[in-house]
Design a protein around this motif. Structure first.
Motif, short mmCIF file in Angstrom:
data_model
loop_
_atom_site.label_atom_id
_atom_site.label_comp_id
_atom_site.label_asym_id
_atom_site.label_seq_id
_atom_site.Cartn_x
_atom_site.Cartn_y
_atom_site.Cartn_z
N THR A 1 0.83 -1.21 0.00
CA THR A 1 0.00 0.00 0.00
C THR A 1 0.86 1.25 0.00
O THR A 1 0.60 2.21 -0.75
CB THR A 1 -0.94 -0.01 1.21
N SER B 1 2.62 1.97 -3.48
CA SER B 1 1.76 1.89 -4.67
C SER B 1 1.53 3.23 -5.35
O SER B 1 0.62 3.36 -6.17
CB SER B 1 0.41 1.26 -4.29
N CYS C 1 -2.13 -7.66 -6.34
CA CYS C 1 -2.28 -6.54 -5.39
C CYS C 1 -3.13 -6.89 -4.18
O CYS C 1 -3.65 -5.99 -3.52
CB CYS C 1 -2.88 -5.33 -6.11
N LEU D 1 -3.92 -4.47 -1.02
CA LEU D 1 -3.66 -3.05 -1.28
C LEU D 1 -4.92 -2.24 -1.01
O LEU D 1 -5.98 -2.57 -1.51
CB LEU D 1 -3.19 -2.85 -2.73
N GLN E 1 -6.06 1.61 -9.31
CA GLN E 1 -4.86 1.52 -8.49
C GLN E 1 -4.22 0.14 -8.60
O GLN E 1 -3.00 0.00 -8.63
CB GLN E 1 -5.18 1.85 -7.03
N TYR E 2 -5.05 -0.89 -8.67
CA TYR E 2 -4.53 -2.25 -8.82
C TYR E 2 -3.86 -2.42 -10.18
O TYR E 2 -2.76 -2.98 -10.28
CB TYR E 2 -5.65 -3.27 -8.64
N HIS F 1 -0.48 -0.33 -10.15
CA HIS F 1 0.62 -0.92 -9.39
C HIS F 1 1.10 -2.21 -10.04
O HIS F 1 2.32 -2.46 -10.12
CB HIS F 1 0.17 -1.19 -7.95
#
Length: 326
Positions: free
Chosen positions: A16, A19, A105, A108, A281-282, A285
């Motif tokens: 987290t 990321s 992820c 996260l 976001q996943y 990253h």
């Protein structure tokens, strides 16, 4: 140093923090040290539990009985441990790219960042790699922020808008901000004076909030969406940078050779669902980490040829009159 144990199932602290949401946490020993608002926090992960301690906080005003929040409450809120992560991930579309990202992820979470800190940091991040953003954040905190000590470590709270507003463009340029110094100073003065009331904007709709943010110096659609996602908890916000644009073009729209920025936005808004900010976001990253492992630069950002988290889409939008450069 007394550590408070906090239950944290379905959470990966290190992932987290790495990321691309925040840029100031330091990996020290078995954990991380960083500032949450005016408090310096040391946090470690041990299986399904966090262990944390806290020091600092703004001094109380005379006669005030306001107490510092319990460290567990502060940490739980900041790391969004109340988000129903399993349900959020189950809402993602079931396709190969998203499934790979969801698996990679696992744990996260979208951090709940202080509004001014998040806004200022992403203004500073324009066309910068993560290593550079960290350097800028560190310089701003050390030059203008309040130092807080925990155990033998020191972390600096991010300088408030009024504090930054009292600075000068020249002083900010010494923090490696370059041309971003002018935008950051202008926005700090708007926020510090109350003309731009970031807290009051929490009541606005997504569209109105985005419009307010984009009217601030140095903020375009990309930065506005980052701030909406990371500071205002608008989980439908879907920032599109070079990594995400590449994923969308290669994995979802490979036959659309002339896909426009507007088409990418429309696709992301309809395809990824109500929690598309998490999906973004996943994907972000996973894409940058996978590319890094495959031989791309090891910086936690995008390859140098492409700039930083803040993609060239902002420049295209600025030239077309549809938004400022991100």
């Amino acid at each position: 140093m007394k550590l408070v144990e906090i239950s944290s199932p379905d959470f990966d602290l290190a992932m987290t923090l790495d990321s691309g949401q925040v840029f100031h946490w330091q990996n020290i020993g078995d954990g991380f040290v960083g500032a949450i608002t005016d408090y310096v926090v040391h946090v470690e992960q041990h299986g399904d539990a966090l262990k944390a301690s806290m020091e600092g906080g703004a001094p109380a005003t005379p006669g005030s009985r306001e107490l510092a929040p319990p460290v567990a409450e502060l940490v739980k809120h900041y790391f969004a441990l109340d988000h129903p992560l399993a349900a959020i991930c189950a809402s993602f579309p079931n396709d190969p790219a998203m499934s790979a990202a969801r698996h990679f992820c696992r744990g996260l979470r979208i951090i709940r960042q202080p509004k001014w800190e998040c806004l200022a940091t992403f203004i500073c991040s324009s066309m910068k790699q993560v290593a550079h953003i960290r350097q800028i954040s560190k310089a701003l905190r050390e030059r203008l922020g309040v130092p807080r000590k925990i155990d033998h470590h020191v972390a600096h709270a991010f300088p408030s808008a009024p504090r930054l507003a009292e600075s000068s463009e020249g002083a900010l340029r010494k923090c490696a901000l370059g041309y971003r110094a002018k935008s950051l100073l202008a926005t700090a003065r708007l926020v510090g004076s109350g003309e731009a009331d970031l807290d009051a904007w929490s009541a606005l709709s997504d569209a109105d909030l985005r419009e307010k943010l984009c009217a601030l110096p140095g903020v375009g659609a990309k930065i506005a969406n980052c701030v909406m996602l990371f500071a205002y908890e608008r989980l439908r916000a879907f920032p599109i940078d070079v990594w995400i644009e590449r994923v969308l073009r290669e994995k979802y729209l490979p036959r659309k050779k002339k896909t426009t920025a507007q088409r990418l936005r429309e696709f992301s808004e309809t395809y990824f669902g109500e929690h598309r900010g998490y999906a973004q976001q996943y994907l972000f990253h996973y894409a940058r980490t996978a590319l890094r492992k495959s031989g791309a630069p090891r910086d936690s950002s995008i390859p140098k040829a492409f700039g930083a988290r803040n993609d060239k889409q902002g420049e295209r939008m600025r030239r077309s009159g549809s938004g400022k450069q991100d």
